[in-house]
Design an enzyme around this catalytic site. Structure first.
Site, mmCIF file in Angstrom:
data_model
loop_
_atom_site.group_PDB
_atom_site.id
_atom_site.type_symbol
_atom_site.label_atom_id
_atom_site.label_comp_id
_atom_site.label_asym_id
_atom_site.label_seq_id
_atom_site.Cartn_x
_atom_site.Cartn_y
_atom_site.Cartn_z
ATOM 1 N N ARG A 1 15.729 -26.139 -3.555
ATOM 2 C CA ARG A 1 15.734 -25.333 -4.773
ATOM 3 C C ARG A 1 14.310 -24.945 -5.135
ATOM 4 N NH1 ARG A 1 15.419 -27.669 -10.287
ATOM 5 N NH2 ARG A 1 15.881 -26.040 -11.834
ATOM 6 N N ARG B 1 11.531 -21.404 -25.618
ATOM 7 C CA ARG B 1 10.528 -22.466 -25.634
ATOM 8 C C ARG B 1 9.590 -22.315 -26.826
ATOM 9 N NH1 ARG B 1 10.516 -25.372 -20.944
ATOM 10 N NH2 ARG B 1 11.662 -24.467 -19.188
ATOM 11 N N THR C 1 21.197 -32.638 -12.539
ATOM 12 C CA THR C 1 20.396 -33.135 -13.659
ATOM 13 C C THR C 1 20.532 -34.639 -13.881
ATOM 14 O OG1 THR C 1 20.772 -30.999 -14.755
ATOM 15 C CG2 THR C 1 19.655 -32.711 -16.013
ATOM 16 N N LYS D 1 25.248 -21.131 -13.382
ATOM 17 C CA LYS D 1 24.921 -22.427 -13.975
ATOM 18 C C LYS D 1 25.663 -22.573 -15.310
ATOM 19 C CE LYS D 1 20.566 -23.588 -13.785
ATOM 20 N NZ LYS D 1 19.093 -23.473 -13.952
#
Length: 500
Positions: A42, A83, A286, A228
């Site tokens: 990845r 963010r 994760t 995702k």
């Protein structure tokens, strides 16, 4: 490399995805990781430059070719991750009841209670009473007031926040698009760099996937799409999203922030089950071995997490920080490989021939072997589906040592993979990009053969290759399946061969 870090060829069915980063991007480490069991690398486009990713991709291609192994690359787009902006000193303590002001523009650079973020419309999208979470949910605030371009926040869950950490608003319907300007620029990179899969972050609806497919096709990219699942809206639209994507990732990081943490295991099982029925590969990701960022051994809970994901039916498990920045990247891959193998042993000890499995209704689509986009790779013709079903039954009854699939598009190999046979699958294709993409398929060892000939020649090649790699012995049975091969009328064939 020591034998303890060497995965036996074809003996671990569940695929391993490893994230490259500062701890693992060197050529030497890439080689060790492949030996330890990595099937897919990845490339996280939330970090690094295009030059960094080009160098990594070049090294992966060179080393995998030298090792004669098909290794896939997943380009993971950043997506609309919200963010924080810069904070004074890089971090701020958020005491219970303290008040902060979130603005669309950076204000009061020296005031720790003035916050900014990368998504300028966020203050306007918020509503009074909504919860705003920071740093993967470790800090929480509530909106107490708002005006044009600003929102007042009060700390409800104290902790520390740092510059550029993530912001989540679980209950908000934000107007942000799934593909950002950065993502589109990163897709321009994709146009000149062949990757097997592109991961689409923060999917909410099927239209997000179809837009990415349009952008890929516009750039002439053949990459498949990994949707995702990390938003509650995606869970609500799960079946529709699965129906238009090529693969799915259970992205438990943001998912565990966006929904109540106690619901994550249920949603994980729901996603895996939906993908199993739809014949779509699914990656569980994760914090699977999170402690191995700093420890050479995982916790018992982490080992159980990986083990149970395999029992649930995931096609692949993923390592993130464990290999990207961790101190023991090779050990993390090897540990995950061993846990997967142990889980598979449990599965097949109770079902020696494999797990009888029936897919959902076969979808329409292009024939195996037609040219054009690789969209909807899970689609197969009814005749191919019937042949695969019969081959899986034969394999289970004979306890075949190996199934051999000759395919052009990879659809037949994916159909075989989803039957979860105990017999490993050797998949031969004349398309190198398909060979790499098949590295994500559970139980499939892909090989690139420039020319696929008659069934007898496929058998001869498979027999010789398996003998060379000590995968078969005299008296073993091989089950050979042919999908549609371009310019070859002999297709959808099933053959059983006893090794002499």
């Amino acid at each position: 490399m020591t034998d303890s870090f060497l995965e036996p060829l074809g003996q671990v069915r569940t695929k391993i995805v490893a994230t490259l980063g500062p701890a693992s991007r060197s050529p030497e480490m890439i080689r060790k990781l492949i030996n330890a069991g990595v099937d897919v690398f990845r490339l996280n486009f939330s970090h690094g430059t295009h030059d960094d990713h080009t160098e990594s991709l070049t090294n992966i291609r060179r080393i995998s070719d030298e090792m004669q192994r098909q290794v896939c690359v997943l380009q993971d787009l950043c997506g609309p991750k919200i963010r924080l902006g810069d904070l004074p000193g890089g971090a701020v303590e958020c005491d219970f009841g303290a008040e902060f002001r979130l603005s669309s523009e950076q204000k009061g650079a020296d005031d720790p209670h003035e916050l900014s973020c990368t998504y300028k419309d966020l203050p306007d999208d918020l509503e009074v009473g909504q919860a705003v979470l920071f740093a993967d949910g470790t800090v929480g605030m509530e909106v107490t007031a708002k005006g044009e371009g600003w929102a007042q926040l009060k700390v409800t869950l104290p902790g520390r926040i740092r510059s550029h950490q993530g912001i989540n608003v679980p209950s908000a319907a934000l107007s942000v698009e799934a593909l950002t300007e950065k993502d589109l620029a990163d897709l321009d990179w994709t146009a000149t760099h062949s990757v097997g899969y592109v991961g689409l972050s923060f999917v909410r609806r099927p239209e997000d996937v179809t837009r990415l497919r349009h952008e890929l096709e516009k750039r002439g990219c053949r990459a498949r799409i990994v949707a995702k699942i990390e938003k509650p809206q995606a869970v609500a639209n799960l079946e529709a999203i699965v129906d238009v994507t090529d693969a799915v990732m259970v992205a438990r990081g943001d998912l565990g922030v966006e929904i109540d943490v106690e619901k994550v295991p249920t949603v994980q099982k729901q996603i895996i089950d939906a993908c199993r029925k739809a014949r779509v590969p699914v990656i569980t990701a994760t914090q699977m071995l999170n402690s191995m960022e700093t420890s050479s051994r995982p916790t018992r809970a982490e080992a159980s997490d990986v083990f149970n994901a395999v029992l649930d039916g995931t096609d692949a498990v993923m390592l993130s920080g464990e290999t990207a920045i961790g101190e023991y990247p090779v050990a993390a891959v090897s540990t995950m490989s061993k846990i997967c193998r142990e889980a598979e042993h449990l599965i097949f000890s109770g079902n020696p021939g494999g797990i009888p499995f029936t897919c959902c209704a076969v979808r329409g689509g292009k024939k195996d072997g037609e040219t054009g986009a690789v969209a909807r790779v899970s689609q197969v013709l009814p005749v191919t589906d019937a042949i695969v079903d019969a081959a899986s039954t034969v394999s289970r009854r004979l306890k075949a040592a190996l199934m051999v699939v000759a395919t052009h598009s990879g659809r037949t190999a994916l159909a075989v993979s989803k039957h979860r046979n105990a017999s490993p699958t050797l998949a031969l294709t004349d398309d190198v990009e398909v060979a790499r993409a098949m590295s994500l398929y559970w139980g499939v060892t892909p090989l690139h053969i420039p020319e696929l000939f008659q069934t007898g020649q496929v058998l001869a090649f498979a027999d010789e290759w398996c003998r060379t790699h000590d995968l078969i012995n005299s008296g073993d049975h091989l089950v050979i399946v042919r999908g549609v091969i371009p310019n070859n009328p002999n297709h959808n064939a099933l053959l059983v061969h006893e090794v002499e």
